[in-house]
Design a protein around this motif. Structure first.
Motif, PDB file in Angstrom:
ATOM      1  N   ARG A  39       0.809  -1.200   0.000  1.00 57.15           N
ATOM      2  CA  ARG A  39       0.000   0.000   0.000  1.00 57.15           C
ATOM      3  C   ARG A  39       0.847   1.258   0.000  1.00 57.15           C
ATOM      4  O   ARG A  39       1.936   1.305   0.593  1.00 57.15           O
ATOM      5  N   PHE A  40       0.300   2.287  -0.642  1.00 59.85           N
ATOM      6  CA  PHE A  40       0.975   3.582  -0.685  1.00 59.85           C
ATOM      7  C   PHE A  40       1.474   4.005   0.700  1.00 59.85           C
ATOM      8  O   PHE A  40       2.653   4.345   0.882  1.00 59.85           O
ATOM      9  N   GLY A  41       0.580   3.946   1.652  1.00 65.32           N
ATOM     10  CA  GLY A  41       0.942   4.388   2.986  1.00 65.32           C
ATOM     11  C   GLY A  41       2.009   3.534   3.632  1.00 65.32           C
ATOM     12  O   GLY A  41       2.841   4.047   4.393  1.00 65.32           O
ATOM     13  N   GLU A  42       2.011   2.261   3.331  1.00 68.50           N
ATOM     14  CA  GLU A  42       3.043   1.388   3.896  1.00 68.50           C
ATOM     15  C   GLU A  42       4.427   1.796   3.387  1.00 68.50           C
ATOM     16  O   GLU A  42       5.380   1.889   4.161  1.00 68.50           O
ATOM     17  N   PHE A  43       4.507   2.023   2.084  1.00 72.87           N
ATOM     18  CA  PHE A  43       5.790   2.442   1.534  1.00 72.87           C
ATOM     19  C   PHE A  43       6.217   3.773   2.133  1.00 72.87           C
ATOM     20  O   PHE A  43       7.369   3.980   2.477  1.00 72.87           O
ATOM     21  N   GLN A  44       5.251   4.665   2.228  1.00 66.76           N
ATOM     22  CA  GLN A  44       5.615   5.994   2.703  1.00 66.76           C
ATOM     23  C   GLN A  44       6.117   5.948   4.136  1.00 66.76           C
ATOM     24  O   GLN A  44       7.109   6.568   4.479  1.00 66.76           O
ATOM     25  N   LYS A  45       5.421   5.187   4.966  1.00 68.61           N
ATOM     26  CA  LYS A  45       5.847   5.094   6.354  1.00 68.61           C
ATOM     27  C   LYS A  45       7.198   4.391   6.465  1.00 68.61           C
ATOM     28  O   LYS A  45       8.076   4.805   7.234  1.00 68.61           O
ATOM     29  N   SER A  46       7.374   3.332   5.697  1.00 69.72           N
ATOM     30  CA  SER A  46       8.612   2.569   5.786  1.00 69.72           C
ATOM     31  C   SER A  46       9.821   3.382   5.351  1.00 69.72           C
ATOM     32  O   SER A  46      10.880   3.325   5.960  1.00 69.72           O
ATOM     33  N   LEU A  47       9.648   4.157   4.288  1.00 68.45           N
ATOM     34  CA  LEU A  47      10.796   4.846   3.705  1.00 68.45           C
ATOM     35  C   LEU A  47      10.922   6.285   4.171  1.00 68.45           C
ATOM     36  O   LEU A  47      11.991   6.870   4.113  1.00 68.45           O
ATOM     37  N   GLY A  48       9.816   6.861   4.612  1.00 67.51           N
ATOM     38  CA  GLY A  48       9.873   8.235   5.096  1.00 67.51           C
ATOM     39  C   GLY A  48      10.127   9.258   4.013  1.00 67.51           C
ATOM     40  O   GLY A  48      10.687  10.326   4.270  1.00 67.51           O
ATOM     41  N   LEU A  49       9.714   8.961   2.801  1.00 66.68           N
ATOM     42  CA  LEU A  49       9.914   9.951   1.733  1.00 66.68           C
ATOM     43  C   LEU A  49       8.630  10.731   1.496  1.00 66.68           C
ATOM     44  O   LEU A  49       7.546  10.320   1.907  1.00 66.68           O
ATOM     45  N   ALA A  50       8.779  11.881   0.852  1.00 69.30           N
ATOM     46  CA  ALA A  50       7.623  12.732   0.620  1.00 69.30           C
ATOM     47  C   ALA A  50       6.607  12.027  -0.273  1.00 69.30           C
ATOM     48  O   ALA A  50       6.970  11.251  -1.146  1.00 69.30           O
TER      49      ALA A  50
END
Lengths: 156, 156
Positions: A39-50
């Motif tokens: 999921r979009f949010g999973e990637f974002q949380k994991s990587l911390g990118l904008a």
DNA sequence: GTAAGTGGTTTTAATTTGAAACCATACGCG
DNA sequence: CGCGTATGGTTTCAAATTAAAACCACTTAC
């Protein structure tokens, strides 16, 4: 939009893949996808990118056929991002990066992670390039050779 | 100057190497170095990138210990850029990129190059990850495992 | 001495990046 | 329903990076 290394050399077998993944974030996204993130949010949380950057990278991965956006899976109205066959083909590359990192980026006594065979729990072998008859090949033992696939139009 | 992926995940074993080589040009420079190129001008002509960018990339490669600038070799008053041990350790990674490219970036009938065993002239084997007992491992067969190297200070 | 080749640095504009704000839809629930 | 919150983005804008070109220093060739 898509980065393009505009040069004659762009078809050299290394440059073309790098055009797709030669970016600090892209391979980390792929790595997370191998780890089961979808999921979009999973990637974002994991990587911390904008979020805009993540959206751009996912678009690029999809445009290159490395990932695919599939409609759902848990009923939520959103998309999930999954690796295609081409994307799963990146596994040896990610392993190579990880092994190189293990070898050269950590002090001997520094905590780090090791890739292990899930079945036995033992560390995996080091990736090695081998010839057809099994010799381990180093940089000096290989050469690139131009090839035209023998297609049906082989007759002149 | 040095790119930094500032995030807790930056030490994950993949991100740290990518911080050094996660750039479109860097691996092409390394590739050319494996092919025997050593001089600034050789890299620039081969890759067609701007001189300031090449200079910056070479500085970065040197800073990361991947290449080294050595005084001369043919008497000219300039430097040569050669791979260090760490840099030569990138060979499997470059092979992985190339093989992935061969598999997914060329039409079946498109001209491209293949990596061959110099001694026999035959194509090399595909890189495969194997367990200690020789099984071929895929993404689902591996797991990362935290490790602390057993140093002398193991006594408590 | 002058021209050309090599190996860069500096300058400047264009592109990319990234943080934050914004927006839209869906859901939980009192 | 009405309101707050979570998810999944897009937009805006400033800052950093990239790239092309001009410039510079040193060396060699003639």
């Amino acid at each position: 939009m898509v980065k393009r290394i505009s040069h004659k050399n762009s078809s050299c077998g290394v440059a073309r893949p790098l055009d797709a993944i030669g970016d600090g974030w892209t391979l980390l996204i792929v790595r997370d996808a191998f780890d089961g993130l979808r999921r979009f949010g999973e990637f974002q949380k994991s990587l911390g990118l904008a979020k805009n950057i993540l959206a751009a990278r996912l678009r690029n991965l999809i445009a290159h056929g490395i990932m695919d956006a599939v409609p759902a899976s848990d009923g939520s109205p959103y998309q999930e991002y999954v690796l295609t066959k081409k994307g799963r083909g990146l596994f040896p590359l990610l392993v190579a990066i990880r092994q190189w990192g293990e070898d050269f980026f950590f002090e001997p006594d520094e905590a780090h992670v090791l890739l292990v065979d899930r079945m036995r729990g033992l560390p995996v072998q080091k990736l090695e390039l081998r010839s057809q008859d099994g010799r381990v090949l180093g940089p000096e033992d290989t050469v690139v050779h131009p090839v035209r696939e023998p297609t049906a139009s082989e007759e002149k």
